[in-house]
Scaffold this motif. Sequence first.
Motif, PDB file in Angstrom:
ATOM      1  N   UNK A  22       0.746  -1.317   0.116  1.00  7.41           N
ATOM      2  CA  UNK A  22      -0.118   0.004  -0.222  1.00  7.41           C
ATOM      3  C   UNK A  22       0.866   1.158  -0.075  1.00  7.41           C
ATOM      4  N   UNK A  23       1.782   1.289   0.967  1.00  7.73           N
ATOM      5  CA  UNK A  23       2.582   2.457   0.971  1.00  7.73           C
ATOM      6  C   UNK A  23       3.779   2.712  -0.107  1.00  7.73           C
ATOM      7  N   UNK A  24       3.989   1.710  -1.033  1.00  8.05           N
ATOM      8  CA  UNK A  24       4.433   1.794  -2.080  1.00  8.05           C
ATOM      9  C   UNK A  24       3.760   2.295  -3.563  1.00  8.05           C
ATOM     10  N   UNK A  25       2.653   1.865  -3.365  1.00  4.59           N
ATOM     11  CA  UNK A  25       1.797   2.099  -4.474  1.00  4.59           C
ATOM     12  C   UNK A  25       1.599   3.733  -4.520  1.00  4.59           C
ATOM     13  N   UNK A  26       1.146   4.176  -3.142  1.00  2.00           N
ATOM     14  CA  UNK A  26       0.849   5.638  -3.037  1.00  2.00           C
ATOM     15  C   UNK A  26       1.817   6.534  -3.748  1.00  2.00           C
ATOM     16  N   UNK A  27       3.056   6.739  -3.612  1.00  2.00           N
ATOM     17  CA  UNK A  27       3.730   7.443  -4.245  1.00  2.00           C
ATOM     18  C   UNK A  27       3.952   7.102  -5.525  1.00  2.00           C
ATOM     19  N   UNK A  28       4.118   5.925  -6.122  1.00  2.00           N
ATOM     20  CA  UNK A  28       4.314   5.532  -7.329  1.00  2.00           C
ATOM     21  C   UNK A  28       3.219   5.788  -8.074  1.00  2.00           C
ATOM     22  N   UNK A  29       1.790   5.554  -7.889  1.00  2.00           N
ATOM     23  CA  UNK A  29       0.792   6.051  -8.490  1.00  2.00           C
ATOM     24  C   UNK A  29       0.794   7.709  -8.651  1.00  2.00           C
TER      25      UNK A  29
END
Length: 333
Positions: free
Chosen positions: A274-281
């Motif tokens: 979840x926390x990786x997807x947030x900045x990558x998105x």
Amino acid sequence: MGLRLADFIVLTIYLGGVVGLGCWFFKKSRTTEGFMVAGRALPGWVVGLSIFGTFLSSISFLALPGKAYSDNWNGFVFSLSLPLAAFVATRYFIPYYRKGGAVSAYSHLEERFGGWARTYAVVCYLLTQVARTGAILYLVALALAPLTGFEVTTIIIFTGVLVTLYTLLGGIEAVIWTDCVQSVVLAGGALLCSILLFTWIPGGASEIARVAAEQSKFSLGEFGLSLAAPTFWVVLIYGLVMNLQNFGIDQSYVQRYATARSDKDAKASVWMGALIYLPVSAVFFFIGTALFVFYQLNPGLLPAGLTGDSVFPHFIVAELPAGISGLLIAAII
């Protein structure tokens, strides 16, 4: 526009490597336990990258920049709901599924209501996955066909056969490890594209911010309470419901929880994904905004009639160095 030789070589090597990696786990998948849950022995970071990869599908890679290019950052609000959904998942869902030791997300329905409930849920899930997979294959093929020179039908059959091959041979462990590789490539490729756009746009960040602000490209949507439009609150609630569904009842996620070697690793995997997807998105939305500015300043580089989801694939093939574009196309496929 077709593939350059360097892109074709990279594409061939990468796809061969990914399929080979998946097939490498054939010996470990000969038992039911190995095939379905990888012996329940995978570290949390591997499962976390796989969950991140589940979020970061090829559709996201194409659709998020397309959304930001055509409209604004309203879709990013969906990502903002992930931390709250992850909290609920680690607090309630993971302990429940891990305690029961079930591989299926729907076995508890059979225990509580009988076999009909489990069968009903499984059929609905499979029909959803057939529709989702079909949509992914078709939309990706539509985007890549004019760039690779291959027919839409050829791309669909080719990718479908490859994915089915290493999944059947390597089981869930093959899926998870190939997810990790492809997630790193896609995220790394997105970062590279954003850096190149920074350097290729005269004025860099300040110019991107100026043009985007004039066109309201950074808007997260209206903050009114209307339910008739995709306001900030509507998208946030939608994202929360969908992500709770993913974490709570989707077999794709529940089966990944079971592969982790401990409850702690399973919980860490959800937070990591979840926390990786947030900045990558956010990076993908930025790419869409930067592409809007780039082609506003260089309108002659964009073919007439090319908009939305097709802009980023065109940029990958037409503007990125040979080899790099082939790697990104391979990861998308």
